[in-house]
Design a protein around this motif. Structure first.
Motif, mmCIF file in Angstrom:
data_model
loop_
_atom_site.group_PDB
_atom_site.id
_atom_site.type_symbol
_atom_site.label_atom_id
_atom_site.label_comp_id
_atom_site.label_asym_id
_atom_site.label_seq_id
_atom_site.Cartn_x
_atom_site.Cartn_y
_atom_site.Cartn_z
ATOM 1 N N LYS A 67 0.880 -1.163 0.000
ATOM 2 C CA LYS A 67 0.000 0.000 0.000
ATOM 3 C C LYS A 67 0.915 1.210 0.000
ATOM 4 C CE LYS A 67 -4.475 -0.983 1.985
ATOM 5 N NZ LYS A 67 -5.328 -0.807 3.154
ATOM 6 N N ILE A 68 0.833 2.018 -1.050
ATOM 7 C CA ILE A 68 1.631 3.230 -1.158
ATOM 8 C C ILE A 68 0.656 4.402 -1.068
ATOM 9 C CG2 ILE A 68 3.277 4.556 -2.547
ATOM 10 C CD1 ILE A 68 4.379 1.815 -1.786
ATOM 11 N N ASN A 69 0.769 5.183 0.006
ATOM 12 C CA ASN A 69 -0.154 6.297 0.254
ATOM 13 C C ASN A 69 -1.613 5.841 0.121
ATOM 14 O OD1 ASN A 69 1.979 7.989 0.752
ATOM 15 N ND2 ASN A 69 1.943 8.935 -1.260
ATOM 16 N N GLY A 70 -1.902 4.647 0.645
ATOM 17 C CA GLY A 70 -3.259 4.115 0.653
ATOM 18 C C GLY A 70 -3.666 3.384 -0.610
ATOM 19 N N GLN A 71 -2.861 3.422 -1.665
ATOM 20 C CA GLN A 71 -3.196 2.745 -2.917
ATOM 21 C C GLN A 71 -2.549 1.362 -2.933
ATOM 22 O OE1 GLN A 71 -1.957 4.769 -6.468
ATOM 23 N NE2 GLN A 71 -2.706 3.148 -7.806
ATOM 24 N N ARG A 72 -3.357 0.342 -3.186
ATOM 25 C CA ARG A 72 -2.884 -1.049 -3.208
ATOM 26 C C ARG A 72 -2.171 -1.334 -4.531
ATOM 27 N NH1 ARG A 72 -4.658 -6.114 -0.839
ATOM 28 N NH2 ARG A 72 -4.412 -7.783 -2.348
ATOM 29 N N ILE A 73 -0.964 -1.917 -4.433
ATOM 30 C CA ILE A 73 -0.170 -2.252 -5.611
ATOM 31 C C ILE A 73 0.336 -3.685 -5.457
ATOM 32 C CG2 ILE A 73 1.913 -1.705 -6.928
ATOM 33 C CD1 ILE A 73 1.634 1.170 -5.892
ATOM 34 N N GLU A 74 0.092 -4.502 -6.471
ATOM 35 C CA GLU A 74 0.581 -5.881 -6.475
ATOM 36 C C GLU A 74 1.798 -5.968 -7.375
ATOM 37 O OE1 GLU A 74 -2.311 -8.997 -6.909
ATOM 38 O OE2 GLU A 74 -3.878 -7.719 -6.078
ATOM 39 N N LEU A 75 2.898 -6.477 -6.823
ATOM 40 C CA LEU A 75 4.146 -6.606 -7.566
ATOM 41 C C LEU A 75 4.483 -8.075 -7.763
ATOM 42 C CD1 LEU A 75 6.337 -4.093 -5.520
ATOM 43 C CD2 LEU A 75 5.125 -3.640 -7.644
ATOM 44 N N ASN A 76 5.068 -8.385 -8.917
ATOM 45 C CA ASN A 76 5.585 -9.719 -9.178
ATOM 46 C C ASN A 76 7.042 -9.549 -9.588
ATOM 47 O OD1 ASN A 76 6.166 -11.912 -11.492
ATOM 48 N ND2 ASN A 76 4.967 -12.757 -9.820
ATOM 49 N N ALA A 77 7.926 -10.289 -8.940
ATOM 50 C CA ALA A 77 9.357 -10.186 -9.235
ATOM 51 C C ALA A 77 9.841 -11.463 -9.912
ATOM 52 C CB ALA A 77 10.140 -9.950 -7.952
ATOM 53 N N LYS A 78 10.783 -11.284 -10.839
ATOM 54 C CA LYS A 78 11.445 -12.421 -11.484
ATOM 55 C C LYS A 78 12.939 -12.177 -11.414
ATOM 56 C CE LYS A 78 7.724 -13.459 -14.671
ATOM 57 N NZ LYS A 78 7.307 -13.576 -16.053
ATOM 58 N N ASP A 79 13.649 -13.168 -10.869
ATOM 59 C CA ASP A 79 15.103 -13.051 -10.828
ATOM 60 C C ASP A 79 15.696 -13.692 -12.084
ATOM 61 O OD1 ASP A 79 15.059 -15.824 -10.398
ATOM 62 O OD2 ASP A 79 15.467 -15.647 -8.258
ATOM 63 N N ARG A 80 17.008 -13.760 -12.162
ATOM 64 C CA ARG A 80 17.645 -14.260 -13.388
ATOM 65 C C ARG A 80 17.296 -15.714 -13.660
ATOM 66 N NH1 ARG A 80 23.574 -16.007 -12.235
ATOM 67 N NH2 ARG A 80 23.485 -16.392 -10.002
ATOM 68 N N PHE A 81 17.044 -16.495 -12.619
ATOM 69 C CA PHE A 81 16.688 -17.904 -12.816
ATOM 70 C C PHE A 81 15.275 -18.031 -13.384
ATOM 71 C CE2 PHE A 81 19.806 -17.899 -9.302
ATOM 72 C CZ PHE A 81 20.848 -18.527 -9.972
#
Length: 167
Positions: A67-81
């Motif tokens: 939650k950034i300043n009340g706004q919901r954000i979904e993140l997906n990360a991918k590493d080199r593998f």
């Protein structure tokens, strides 16, 4: 190096490996961050102030909800593998072979959202693990059927402990 996305159209390349330096899409990212405790942070970037809160973090699938300043954000990360497996056409190969869910960290089981015999799809919430006063939703790593639950509500678990067995 990580590739972070919030949608198929929003992709950032983040390099955090250099000491005290973070780059975003090849550009230095200057910020000041203060840990307020319990998954909450105060961030200053380019003269603007942001309040950030980690709502949930699924380390197995590298999905994080903020939650950034009340706004919901979904993140997906991918590493080199992850990126290599994707290039080889094997991005779902590892998940397809998983027959159990293990605790990514020590904590307390505060919610169980499935029962034995229930069919689940990849990403469905299975359990909620509280660790360091943050609730982490543990999700199904692949499509399948819950064979058995190896924990009960309010159980303390250790990192690597089997929580759910799939059949």
């Amino acid at each position: 190096m990580l590739h972070i996305s919030t949608s198929p159209e929003q992709l950032w390349e983040v390099d955090y490996r250099a000491v005290d330096t973070v780059t975003l899409n090849g550009q230095a990212f200057a910020w000041d961050i203060a840990d307020l405790g319990e998954g909450r942070f105060h961030v200053l970037h380019e003269g603007r102030s942001y309040n950030a809160e980690v709502v949930s973090a699924d380390y197995a699938s590298k999905n994080i909800v903020l939650k950034i300043n009340g706004q919901r954000i979904e993140l997906n990360a991918k590493d080199r593998f992850d990126l290599l497996l994707e290039r080889l056409g094997m991005s779902n190969a590892a998940a397809a072979k998983v027959n159990e869910l293990k605790a990514p960290m020590p904590g307390l089981i505060v919610d169980i959202r499935v029962e034995p015999g229930q069919t689940v799809q990849k990403g469905d919430p299975l359990l909620v693990l509280e660790a360091m006063k943050m609730e982490n939703i543990l999700k199904a790593p692949a499509d399948g059927t819950v064979g058995s639950l190896k924990v009960s509500l309010r159980d303390n678990v250790q990192k690597g402990q089997v929580l759910v067995q799939f059949s």
